[in-house]
Design a protein around this motif. Sequence first.
Motif, PDB file in Angstrom:
ATOM      1  N   HIS A  58       8.522 -32.718  90.577  1.00  0.00           N
ATOM      2  CA  HIS A  58       9.708 -33.915  90.730  1.00  0.00           C
ATOM      3  C   HIS A  58       9.588 -34.623  89.424  1.00  0.00           C
ATOM      4  O   HIS A  58      10.741 -35.154  88.842  1.00  0.00           O
ATOM      5  N   ARG A  59       8.310 -35.146  89.001  1.00  0.00           N
ATOM      6  CA  ARG A  59       8.223 -35.975  87.869  1.00  0.00           C
ATOM      7  C   ARG A  59       8.652 -35.022  86.608  1.00  0.00           C
ATOM      8  O   ARG A  59       9.446 -35.955  85.619  1.00  0.00           O
ATOM      9  N   LEU A  60       8.307 -34.044  86.418  1.00  0.00           N
ATOM     10  CA  LEU A  60       8.947 -33.134  85.339  1.00  0.00           C
ATOM     11  C   LEU A  60      10.423 -32.780  85.267  1.00  0.00           C
ATOM     12  O   LEU A  60      10.852 -33.023  84.235  1.00  0.00           O
ATOM     13  N   SER A  61      10.820 -32.683  86.573  1.00  0.00           N
ATOM     14  CA  SER A  61      12.331 -32.737  86.591  1.00  0.00           C
ATOM     15  C   SER A  61      13.075 -34.126  86.047  1.00  0.00           C
ATOM     16  O   SER A  61      14.194 -33.900  85.431  1.00  0.00           O
ATOM     17  N   VAL A  62      12.504 -35.148  86.483  1.00  0.00           N
ATOM     18  CA  VAL A  62      12.802 -36.533  85.983  1.00  0.00           C
ATOM     19  C   VAL A  62      12.754 -36.424  84.409  1.00  0.00           C
ATOM     20  O   VAL A  62      13.868 -37.064  83.835  1.00  0.00           O
ATOM     21  N   LEU A  63      11.725 -36.223  83.764  1.00  0.00           N
ATOM     22  CA  LEU A  63      11.616 -36.159  82.428  1.00  0.00           C
ATOM     23  C   LEU A  63      12.228 -35.123  81.841  1.00  0.00           C
ATOM     24  O   LEU A  63      12.393 -35.311  80.541  1.00  0.00           O
ATOM     25  N   GLY A  64      12.905 -34.155  82.464  1.00  0.00           N
ATOM     26  CA  GLY A  64      13.617 -33.299  81.747  1.00  0.00           C
ATOM     27  C   GLY A  64      14.931 -33.792  81.203  1.00  0.00           C
ATOM     28  O   GLY A  64      15.608 -32.998  80.582  1.00  0.00           O
TER      29      GLY A  64
END
Length: 281
Positions: A7-13
């Motif tokens: 989820h965090r990586l998706s937000v930062l994507g």
Amino acid sequence: METLIPHRLSVLGHPQRLAVFRLLMRRYPDRVPATQLAQALALKPNTLSNYVGALLQADLLTQERLGTSLRYAINMDVARETFDYLLLDCCRGRPEVCAFGAQSPEPQESEMMTRKYNVLFICTGNSARSIFAEAILRDVAPDRFIAYSAGSHPSTDLNPFAVDVLDQKGHDVSVLRAKHMAEYQGADAPRFDFVFTVCDQAANEECPSWPGQPVTAHWGLPDPVKATGTDAEKSLAFHQTYGAMRHRIIAFTSLPFATLERIALQNAIDDIGQNHEGAST
């Protein structure tokens, strides 16, 4: 954790959410007003609100209200947890895989006690605050530090009020000039040990990648050039800025460099920028 990290990586994507995260990472541990974020990234307030909302939901940022202003900062514990999870998961049993770049070994204590450190101060115009820092460090500890300053958008000349303050304090202004930081990015440029930004605008801009992984920090001070009123009132603003910068430089040169590990040194330098804001001449 298996769902949190994706989820965090998706937000930062998302490129713009990543831009907000990167800017706040550069400014850590500062809390940056929303208006300053929007201005630095050329975002409309409602667009910025959507981006920081997603980052807050992922616990990557923290939020604080000061009066009517919302201020944001990196949630460093969560950021470290995210990066550490990736590195530990990818490199388990194979640390050489994640050896990013050729990191030089820690200097020996004898070297740290005898060599001079190269220090660069960056501001937008390089006409007052960074010039103050260069002049003060050059005179306070010339046996241990070599001071430089530069601007991201340098002025043609030094500010006359700044020059007057330096003259009054006994500094040699003949060796000082406004210059672009590109001057220190060539093959023959000094290898910096420390790089400090001393104005918010410079800290918010994309920074060059300095060779050697210098310790960096933000020591933002209000811009005395923006002071209004009589010449005496403007001069007072420059004297106050000089005093605040001198307190920071003295605190910096008093650190026990030979005994501090890099993380402890970074924390100490960050604290200087946070705890010496109200110093006066």
